[in-house]
Design a protein around this motif. Structure first.
Motif, PDB file in Angstrom:
ATOM      1  N   THR A   1      -0.957 -11.864   4.241  1.00 49.64           N
ATOM      2  CA  THR A   1      -0.861 -13.012   5.136  1.00 49.64           C
ATOM      3  C   THR A   1       0.029 -12.610   6.301  1.00 49.64           C
ATOM      4  OG1 THR A   1       0.011 -15.252   5.361  1.00 49.64           O
ATOM      5  CG2 THR A   1       1.080 -13.879   3.737  1.00 49.64           C
TER       6      THR A   1
ATOM      7  N   MET B   1      -8.642 -13.281   9.517  1.00 58.86           N
ATOM      8  CA  MET B   1      -7.335 -13.118  10.174  1.00 58.86           C
ATOM      9  C   MET B   1      -7.496 -13.694  11.571  1.00 58.86           C
ATOM     10  SD  MET B   1      -6.064  -9.282   9.142  1.00 58.86           S
ATOM     11  CE  MET B   1      -7.634  -8.504   9.412  1.00 58.86           C
ATOM     12  N   SER B   2      -6.689 -14.700  11.897  1.00 60.73           N
ATOM     13  CA  SER B   2      -6.933 -15.417  13.152  1.00 60.73           C
ATOM     14  C   SER B   2      -6.312 -14.730  14.352  1.00 60.73           C
ATOM     15  CB  SER B   2      -6.396 -16.834  13.045  1.00 60.73           C
ATOM     16  OG  SER B   2      -5.197 -16.850  12.348  1.00 60.73           O
TER      17      SER B   2
ATOM     18  N   ASN C   1     -14.251  -7.971   1.484  1.00 66.78           N
ATOM     19  CA  ASN C   1     -13.587  -8.227   2.769  1.00 66.78           C
ATOM     20  C   ASN C   1     -12.252  -7.497   2.755  1.00 66.78           C
ATOM     21  OD1 ASN C   1     -15.530  -9.941   3.741  1.00 66.78           O
ATOM     22  ND2 ASN C   1     -14.403 -11.823   3.340  1.00 66.78           N
TER      23      ASN C   1
ATOM     24  N   SER D   1      -2.356 -14.997  14.568  1.00 69.96           N
ATOM     25  CA  SER D   1      -1.601 -14.148  13.639  1.00 69.96           C
ATOM     26  C   SER D   1      -1.791 -12.696  14.073  1.00 69.96           C
ATOM     27  CB  SER D   1      -2.021 -14.370  12.190  1.00 69.96           C
ATOM     28  OG  SER D   1      -3.285 -13.843  11.932  1.00 69.96           O
ATOM     29  N   LEU D   2      -2.974 -12.364  14.603  1.00 78.27           N
ATOM     30  CA  LEU D   2      -3.187 -11.032  15.181  1.00 78.27           C
ATOM     31  C   LEU D   2      -3.186 -11.150  16.705  1.00 78.27           C
ATOM     32  CD1 LEU D   2      -6.019  -9.362  13.049  1.00 78.27           C
ATOM     33  CD2 LEU D   2      -3.573  -9.426  12.626  1.00 78.27           C
TER      34      LEU D   2
ATOM     35  N   GLY E   1      -3.119 -10.721  -2.233  1.00 74.12           N
ATOM     36  CA  GLY E   1      -3.617 -10.759  -0.854  1.00 74.12           C
ATOM     37  C   GLY E   1      -2.512 -10.870   0.186  1.00 74.12           C
TER      38      GLY E   1
ATOM     39  N   ARG F   1      -5.711  -6.139   5.475  1.00 77.44           N
ATOM     40  CA  ARG F   1      -4.656  -5.191   5.841  1.00 77.44           C
ATOM     41  C   ARG F   1      -5.188  -3.764   5.995  1.00 77.44           C
ATOM     42  NH1 ARG F   1      -1.032  -7.166   1.047  1.00 77.44           N
ATOM     43  NH2 ARG F   1      -3.152  -7.424   0.266  1.00 77.44           N
ATOM     44  N   GLU F   2      -6.222  -3.422   5.227  1.00 74.62           N
ATOM     45  CA  GLU F   2      -6.810  -2.089   5.385  1.00 74.62           C
ATOM     46  C   GLU F   2      -7.400  -1.960   6.791  1.00 74.62           C
ATOM     47  OE1 GLU F   2      -7.158  -4.227   2.915  1.00 74.62           O
ATOM     48  OE2 GLU F   2      -7.881  -3.325   1.078  1.00 74.62           O
TER      49      GLU F   2
ATOM     50  N   HIS G   1     -14.567 -19.250  10.089  1.00 71.27           N
ATOM     51  CA  HIS G   1     -13.765 -19.700   8.944  1.00 71.27           C
ATOM     52  C   HIS G   1     -12.882 -20.846   9.423  1.00 71.27           C
ATOM     53  CE1 HIS G   1     -10.590 -18.455   5.758  1.00 71.27           C
ATOM     54  NE2 HIS G   1      -9.821 -19.021   6.670  1.00 71.27           N
TER      55      HIS G   1
ATOM     56  N   LYS H   1     -12.140 -22.620   3.972  1.00 72.85           N
ATOM     57  CA  LYS H   1     -11.022 -22.074   3.200  1.00 72.85           C
ATOM     58  C   LYS H   1     -10.380 -23.163   2.342  1.00 72.85           C
ATOM     59  CE  LYS H   1      -6.340 -20.538   3.697  1.00 72.85           C
ATOM     60  NZ  LYS H   1      -5.328 -19.949   4.540  1.00 72.85           N
TER      61      LYS H   1
ATOM     62  N   LYS I   1     -13.772 -20.137   0.342  1.00 77.67           N
ATOM     63  CA  LYS I   1     -12.839 -19.055  -0.006  1.00 77.67           C
ATOM     64  C   LYS I   1     -11.682 -19.647  -0.805  1.00 77.67           C
ATOM     65  CE  LYS I   1      -9.537 -15.734   1.791  1.00 77.67           C
ATOM     66  NZ  LYS I   1      -9.108 -14.869   2.872  1.00 77.67           N
TER      67      LYS I   1
ATOM     68  N   MET J   1      -6.342  -3.627   9.374  1.00 75.13           N
ATOM     69  CA  MET J   1      -5.191  -3.536  10.290  1.00 75.13           C
ATOM     70  C   MET J   1      -4.689  -2.098  10.356  1.00 75.13           C
ATOM     71  SD  MET J   1      -3.162  -6.964   9.033  1.00 75.13           S
ATOM     72  CE  MET J   1      -1.698  -6.844  10.034  1.00 75.13           C
TER      73      MET J   1
ATOM     74  N   PHE K   1       0.852  -1.190   0.000  1.00 75.91           N
ATOM     75  CA  PHE K   1       0.000   0.000   0.000  1.00 75.91           C
ATOM     76  C   PHE K   1       0.880   1.230   0.000  1.00 75.91           C
ATOM     77  CE2 PHE K   1      -2.441  -3.420   1.845  1.00 75.91           C
ATOM     78  CZ  PHE K   1      -3.679  -3.292   1.223  1.00 75.91           C
TER      79      PHE K   1
HETATM   80  C1  LIG Z   1      -2.213 -11.067   9.240  1.00 75.07           C
HETATM   81  C2  LIG Z   1      -3.079 -11.776   8.234  1.00 75.07           C
HETATM   82  C3  LIG Z   1      -3.642 -13.007   8.551  1.00 75.07           C
HETATM   83  C4  LIG Z   1      -4.445 -13.680   7.619  1.00 75.07           C
HETATM   84  N1  LIG Z   1      -5.018 -14.872   7.957  1.00 75.07           N
HETATM   85  C5  LIG Z   1      -5.817 -15.515   7.064  1.00 75.07           C
HETATM   86  C6  LIG Z   1      -6.472 -16.729   7.407  1.00 75.07           C
HETATM   87  O1  LIG Z   1      -6.383 -17.218   8.532  1.00 75.07           O
HETATM   88  N2  LIG Z   1      -7.230 -17.325   6.446  1.00 75.07           N
HETATM   89  C7  LIG Z   1      -7.397 -16.791   5.198  1.00 75.07           C
HETATM   90  O2  LIG Z   1      -8.099 -17.360   4.373  1.00 75.07           O
HETATM   91  N3  LIG Z   1      -6.813 -15.609   4.860  1.00 75.07           N
HETATM   92  C8  LIG Z   1      -6.039 -14.965   5.760  1.00 75.07           C
HETATM   93  N4  LIG Z   1      -5.473 -13.760   5.425  1.00 75.07           N
HETATM   94  C9  LIG Z   1      -5.783 -13.169   4.094  1.00 75.07           C
HETATM   95  C10 LIG Z   1      -6.883 -12.113   4.201  1.00 75.07           C
HETATM   96  O3  LIG Z   1      -8.034 -12.649   4.779  1.00 75.07           O
HETATM   97  C11 LIG Z   1      -7.248 -11.507   2.832  1.00 75.07           C
HETATM   98  O4  LIG Z   1      -7.827 -12.502   2.038  1.00 75.07           O
HETATM   99  C12 LIG Z   1      -6.063 -10.916   2.077  1.00 75.07           C
HETATM  100  O5  LIG Z   1      -5.158 -10.272   2.932  1.00 75.07           O
HETATM  101  C13 LIG Z   1      -6.535  -9.903   1.025  1.00 75.07           C
HETATM  102  O6  LIG Z   1      -7.178  -8.812   1.623  1.00 75.07           O
HETATM  103  P1  LIG Z   1      -6.449  -7.378   1.842  1.00 75.07           P
HETATM  104  O7  LIG Z   1      -5.818  -7.016   0.555  1.00 75.07           O
HETATM  105  O8  LIG Z   1      -7.579  -6.489   2.225  1.00 75.07           O
HETATM  106  O9  LIG Z   1      -5.441  -7.546   2.923  1.00 75.07           O
HETATM  107  C14 LIG Z   1      -4.668 -13.091   6.345  1.00 75.07           C
HETATM  108  C15 LIG Z   1      -4.101 -11.848   6.036  1.00 75.07           C
HETATM  109  C16 LIG Z   1      -3.325 -11.183   6.960  1.00 75.07           C
HETATM  110  C17 LIG Z   1      -2.747  -9.843   6.601  1.00 75.07           C
END
Ligand SMILES: Cc1cc2nc3c(=O)[nH]c(=O)nc-3n(C[C@H](O)[C@H](O)[C@H](O)COP(=O)(O)O)c2cc1C
Length: 517
Positions: free
Chosen positions: A338, A156-157, A399, A160-161, A336, A402-403, A200, A236, A303, A405, A72
Motif C-alpha cells: 500500500t 495503484m492510483s 496482478n 499514491s504514484l 500486500g 510493488r514488483e 477500479h 474494491k 477485489k 514499481m 522483498f
Molecule cells: C503504492 C501502492 C498503492 C496501492 N493502491 C491500491 C489501491 O488504490 N487499491 C487497491 O485495491 N490496492 C492498492 N494497492 C495494493 C496492490 O494493488 C496489491 O493488491 C498489493 O500490493 C499486493 O501486490 P504486490 O505484492 O504485487 O505488491 C496499492 C499498493 C501499493 C504498493
C-alpha cells in the motif's frame, strides 16, 4: 571594521569548532526540551539520532543477507531489476535458499517436459502467455475480455504514484499487452497511454462520484463510453494491507488536476469511508455488479482480502440461486502493499495469500462455481515459481504492484507514505518524479513482464504442460512443519476468551473515567 576582520581571521580554525560544539551543547541542555537523550548527553546524543536515521540504508546495503529482507529480499529485487533491463538474471553455484525450510515450495518436474511443436505460437513469440479464461464469458457480458497477459499491473492510483510512474506503467503494459488497473484514484490521463485498463473504484467512488460522494451510474456510463481502453471494472471491497480501513485525502494534496480526475473539490479534505454506501448487503452488492455490467456492457469483478468466510458463502449461495455473479474475483494477500497503512493493519488484519485464497476457492469449488469466475491473485506473486503455485491453486491471472514499481526503479525505500520517494515512483514531488525517464522505464516494465512470462512458460513446460492453467495441486509441494498448515488461536491455545461487554464507541467516549482529557 578592519580590526574586527583582523580579530576574526586571527582566530584559529579549531577555536571555531570548539565554539560551535559549545553552542550545540548549550542548545541541547538549556533550550531544546523534546529529546531527553540530547539533553542528558549533549552533542554526542546527536549521533544516536543520525545513526538511527541511516540505519535502514546501512542494513540494506551492508548488513542484511541476500534472503533476509522484507517485503522483498535482495535476490528477489535483483531478479526483477535484471529481468527488467534484459540483463543476466541467473544465479551461479546453486541456490542459496534453505530448501528444507518451512513453506518452501517445489514445482515437480516431469521426466520428459513439454515439447513445443514447430508451429507453436511461442516459437515466434516466446513471451505470449494470455489468460486461459475469458472475463465475462459465463455471464455473457456485452464486451467480454480475455487478458492478453497472465501478469498485469495491480491497483495503484495516480496520487499514491507519481504521474511519471503511472505513465511509464501504462506505456509499459501497452508494450507487453498486459492490463493496467487504475487503483482507487480515478482514471487519469496518465492511465490512457495505450494500455488496456481495468477501472477500479473503492468507497470514495473517485472518478464516478456524485456531488454528495455517492456512486454515480451516470458518471460510470459516461466514463466507460468515453474511454474504450477500459476493459473491465473492479469494485474494491478491501485490500490486504488495510482491509476495512478508510482514509482521508488531505485538502492540501488536492491539486486542480487531482480534483478533476477524482471528481472532488480543490483544497478540501476528502473522506474514503471504511465501508461502501452503494450497497449494504451481499445481495445489494450482487445487484450493483449486475447493474454496472448491464449499463456499461463490461465485465465486473470484486477485489478483497480474505478473513471471515460467512459472507463469501452467502455470495456463493446467491450465485447458485440467481445464476448471476461477479465475472472475476481478485484475492489480495495480507502481505500486500500500500502507499500508507498503520502497521497494526498491515501486519495483522486479513490472511496471508495462500490461506485466504485456499479457503475462498474451496467455497466456490464446493458449489461448482469456479468455472464461472476468473480468479486473479495479488500478494508477492510476481515470480514464476510463486505464480506456478498460485495457478496450481486455481488462479487464472496475477496482478503485481510493488514488483511493477521495482521494474521502473523503486528501491524499496519504504517511504511511500512520506511523499519523499527517492526514485520518483510514489511521490507527487515534481523534482523527484522528473528523474523518471518515461520511455526507458516503460520498456523496463514491459521487459519484466515478458521475461516473467518466458520463465513461467519454461517452468510450466518443465512440469510437462503447455499453459500454467494446467498446473494441478499435485504438481506443487510445500514444506510443512506438521499436519496443520494454519490453525486459529482457539485450537492452538485451547481456550475461548470471555466476551468483553461493549455497546458502542460513543458510550466509551462519554464514560466519566475516560483518560486523556
Ligand atoms: C503504492 C501502492 C498503492 C496501492 N493502491 C491500491 C489501491 O488504490 N487499491 C487497491 O485495491 N490496492 C492498492 N494497492 C495494493 C496492490 O494493488 C496489491 O493488491 C498489493 O500490493 C499486493 O501486490 P504486490 O505484492 O504485487 O505488491 C496499492 C499498493 C501499493 C504498493
Amino acid at each position: 571594521m578592519d580590526s574586527i576582520g583582523t580579530l576574526i581571521t586571527s582566530i584559529p580554525w579549531w577555536l571555531w569548532v570548539i565554539a560551535f560544539i559549545v553552542l550545540v551543547a548549550i542548545w541541547d541542555i538549556f533550550f531544546q526540551r523534546s529529546h531527553t537523550i540530547k539533553h542528558n548527553f549533549p552533542v554526542v546524543g546527536h549521533l544516536r539520532y543520525w545513526l538511527e536515521s541511516i540505519g535502514p540504508e546501512m542494513r540494506q546495503y551492508f548488513v542484511a543477507n541476500n534472503r533476509e529482507e522484507l517485503p522483498f529480499n535482495r535476490i528477489e529485487r535483483g531478479w526483477i531489476y535484471a529481468s527488467a533491463k534484459k540483463e543476466n538474471n541467473y544465479e551461479g553455484f546453486g541456490t542459496d535458499r534453505d530448501i528444507y525450510a518451512h513453506q518452501h515450495i517445489f514445482v515437480k518436474n516431469a521426466m520428459i517436459g513439454y515439447q513445443i511443436p514447430k508451429d507453436h505460437p511461442n516459437i515466434n513469440n516466446p513471451y505470449f502467455l494470455p489468460c486461459a479464461k475469458v472475463i465475462g464469458g459465463y455471464n455473457k457480458r456485452e464486451k467480454p475480455f480475455r487478458p492478453a497477459s497472465v501478469i498485469n499491473v495491480s491497483a495503484m492510483s495516480f496520487g499514491s504514484l507519481s504521474a511519471a510512474a503511472v505513465e511509464a506503467m501504462n506505456k509499459g503494459v501497452h508494450k507487453a499487452n498486459a492490463y493496467h488497473n487504475t487503483g482507487e484514484g480515478g482514471l487519469s490521463p496518465y492511465h490512457k497511454q495505450g494500455g488496456d485498463v481495468v477501472f477500479h473504484f473503492g468507497t470514495g467512488y473517485f472518478g464516478v462520484r456524485s456531488k454528495e460522494g455517492n456512486f454515480s451510474m451516470e458518471k460510470m456510463k459516461k466514463l466507460v463510453h468515453e474511454n474504450p481502453c477500459i476493459k473491465a471494472i473492479e469494485i474494491k471491497l478491501s485490500q490486504g494491507a488495510k482491509p476495512g480501513k478508510g482514509g482521508v485525502l488531505p485538502g492540501a494534496k488536492i491539486t486542480k488536476e487531482i480534483a478533476n480526475i477524482r471528481g472532488v473539490e480543490v483544497g478540501k479534505d476528502v473522506l474514503s469511508p471504511a465501508t461502501h454506501k452503494a450497497f449494504n448487503s451481499i445481495s445489494e452488492l450482487l445487484q450493483l455488479i449486475e447493474a454496472i455490467a448491464k449499463e456499461t456492457g463490461l465485465p465486473v469483478g470484486i477485489k478483497a482480502a480474505i478473513g471471515k468466510l460467512q459472507q463469501w458463502e452467502e455470495l456463493a449461495d446467491l450465485m447458485v440461486k440467481t445464476g448471476k455473479g461477479p465475472d472475476f474475483i481478485t484475492v489480495d494477500g495480507g502481505e500486500g502493499g500500500t502507499g500508507a497503512a498503520p502497521p497494526s493493519f498491515a501486519d495483522h488484519v486479513s490472511l496471508p495469500w495462500v490461506y485466504g485464497f485456499a479457503s475462498l476457492y474451496k467455497i466456490f469449488k464446493n458449489k461448482n462455481l469456479t468455472e464461472r469466475i476468473v480468479f486473479v491473485g495479488s500478494g508477492k506473486l510476481g515470480f514464476p515459481a510463486k505464480a506456478a503455485m498460485a495457478f496450481a491453486m486455481g488462479i487464472d491471472c496475477i496482478n503485481v504492484a510493488r514488483e511493477a514499481m521495482m521494474s521502473i526503479g523503486c528501491i524499496q525505500a519504504q517511504i511511500c507514505h512520506t511523499n519523499r520517494c527517492p526514485a520518483g515512483v510514489a511521490t507527487q514531488s515534481k523534482w523527484l518524479q522528473n528523474g523518471i525517464n518515461v520511455p526507458l522505464k516503460s520498456d523496463r516494465l514491459a521487459q519484466y513482464f515478458k521475461t516473467f512470462r518466458k520463465e513461467f512458460l519454461e517452468i510450466t513446460r518443465a512440469a510437462g504442460y503447455e499453459h500454467p492453467s494446467q498446473f494441478t495441486m499435485q504438481d506443487i509441494q510445500v514444506n510443512v512443519d506438521d499436519d496443520y498448515l494454519s490453525s486459529d488461536l482457539r485450537t492452538v491455545y485451547g481456550y475461548e476468551k470471555t466476551p468483553v461487554p461493549f455497546t458502542d464507541i460513543q458510550a466509551l467516549m462519554e464514560c466519566a473515567y475516560l483518560g486523556g482529557q
